[in-house]
Design an enzyme around this catalytic site. Structure first.
Site, PDB file in Angstrom:
ATOM      1  N   CYS A  29      32.213  41.877  43.781  1.00 20.10           N
ATOM      2  CA  CYS A  29      33.185  41.049  43.333  1.00 20.10           C
ATOM      3  C   CYS A  29      32.253  41.354  41.790  1.00 20.10           C
ATOM      4  CB  CYS A  29      32.181  39.683  43.993  1.00 20.10           C
ATOM      5  SG  CYS A  29      32.641  39.395  45.473  1.00 20.10           S
ATOM      6  N   GLU A  38      41.626  47.301  38.637  1.00 15.35           N
ATOM      7  CA  GLU A  38      40.842  48.227  39.719  1.00 15.35           C
ATOM      8  C   GLU A  38      41.690  47.135  40.636  1.00 15.35           C
ATOM      9  OE1 GLU A  38      37.650  49.937  36.952  1.00 15.35           O
ATOM     10  OE2 GLU A  38      37.286  48.046  38.244  1.00 15.35           O
TER      11      GLU A  38
END
Ligand code: SAH
Length: 342
Positions: free
Chosen positions: A330, A84
């Site tokens: 994150c 990703e």
């Protein structure tokens, strides 16, 4: 794979086929513009047939768009592995966060990328490919670059894939390629000390970011297995050396985990560790990873943590969380092929 090669190496490749240099330029331009082989209009079919096994076959599999405008892309490689990458829009342009490995073997307790270990390293061309495809999706090409900044903060530990990451930095910052300035590239590491020194030898102008997340070695070992190998003091020393040699400010990521690393003592120890240098702390309230039993510190408490750090003379900001609703924030990037339950 041709995206792993530099401009000169691609020119050599066509030369060895007995073809004129301009064919190399056309191939290079097409790769850097994110085109598939079929989409190249200026190459004869016979030549396409010859290069088809070498031409990149990575592709965009899927795109998710967050309410805040952040986009997450799933990129699939020739061997069907996927990673990703995340695109964030800022006032100055677009920042792309790319992955450097399929999975990760660092084992940080709060991070989704490492849940299934490391599948494999990405090649330099596979790191570039993420940028080419997203640049293309934004309507860009090699000559009309939309992406201004690159952060190596997706899945993987960049310094655990050292040679490919170095080659990637050389290629992405080359003027013949996309020409992204090294000043606009940021590498984030959990702190592989010998590799930080090896990176220093490369004389790059990139920013270094350290994922610190704890203020004592004991606590760090609880949440980051890499802390068994390197002590916080050794990491900070390497950062001071990095700053002294490059003159570039070093950044620290500090993810606040409720009742783990967010205490008053942590603020004081963190200030003591970092004081006196051109360091900056990015505070990130933990993004929850469902498999992990860790809780986030509230945003309000994060602002308080930052204010206390600032009062002790340390430059600090609380990072705006982007793309959380699409699991693009994150620590939320994961290898979905390996985790079939997703
Ligand atoms: N391996 C590299 C880069 C990938 S992680 C590194 O460790 O720096 C990018 C950043 O996200 C790191 O600072 C990482 O510690 C942080 N991170 C990981 N999981 C997180 C989570 N669940 N919430 C917030 N930040 C996280």
């Amino acid at each position: 794979m041709l995206a792993d090669l530099s401009f000169d190496e691609i020119k050599d490749y066509v030369k060895r086929m007995g073809l004129p240099t301009f064919r190399g330029e056309q191939i290079f331009d097409a790769i850097y513009s994110g085109k598939t082989l079929d989409e190249i209009s200026n190459l004869p079919q016979a030549l396409k047939d010859i290069i088809k096994d070498d031409y990149p076959s990575y592709k965009l599999l899927k795109k998710f768009e967050s309410k805040d405008g952040t986009k997450k892309y799933i990129v699939e490689f020739a061997d069907k592995n996927i990673v990703e990458c995340v695109l964030m829009k800022y006032k100055y342009g677009y920042t792309i966060c790319i992955s450097t490995q399929v999975g990760c073997r660092m084992g940080c307790k709060f991070c989704a990328s490492t849940l299934h270990g490391l599948a494999r390293n990405l090649s330099a061309g596979e790191m570039l490919g993420q940028i080419f495809l997203v640049n293309r999706d934004l309507g860009g090409s090699r000559k009309n670059r939309q992406i201004t900044n690159v952060v190596l903060m997706g899945s993987g530990e960049p310094l655990d894939n050292f040679d490919n990451v170095v080659k990637f930095i050389e290629l992405i910052s080359s003027n013949r390629g996309l020409g992204i300035s090294q000043r606009n590239i940021s590498l984030s590491t959990c702190g592989l000390v010998p590799q930080i020194y090896k990176l220093l030898e490369k004389d790059f102008n990139i920013s270094l970011t350290i994922s610190l997340h704890a203020t004592t070695d004991e606590k760090r070992r609880e949440i980051m297995p890499i802390a068994n190998r390197y002590k916080i003091d050794e990491i900070i020393k390497a950062c001071k050396d990095y700053y002294n040699k490059t003159g570039r400010r070093v950044y620290f990521e500090y993810t606040l985990i409720k009742d783990v690393n967010d205490g008053e003592d942590d603020v004081k120890r963190l200030a003591k560790l970092l004081k006196g240098y051109n360091f900056h702390v990015n505070i990130i309230p933990l993004n929850v990873v469902k498999e992990r039993n860790l809780k986030a510190t509230t945003r309000l408490a994060a602002y308080k943590f930052a204010d206390e750090l600032k009062a002790l003379g340390i430059s600090a900001t609380v990072r705006r969380t982007m793309g959380e609703d699409i699991e693009g924030a994150c620590g939320q990037l994961r290898n979905k092929i390996l985790s079939s339950q997703d």
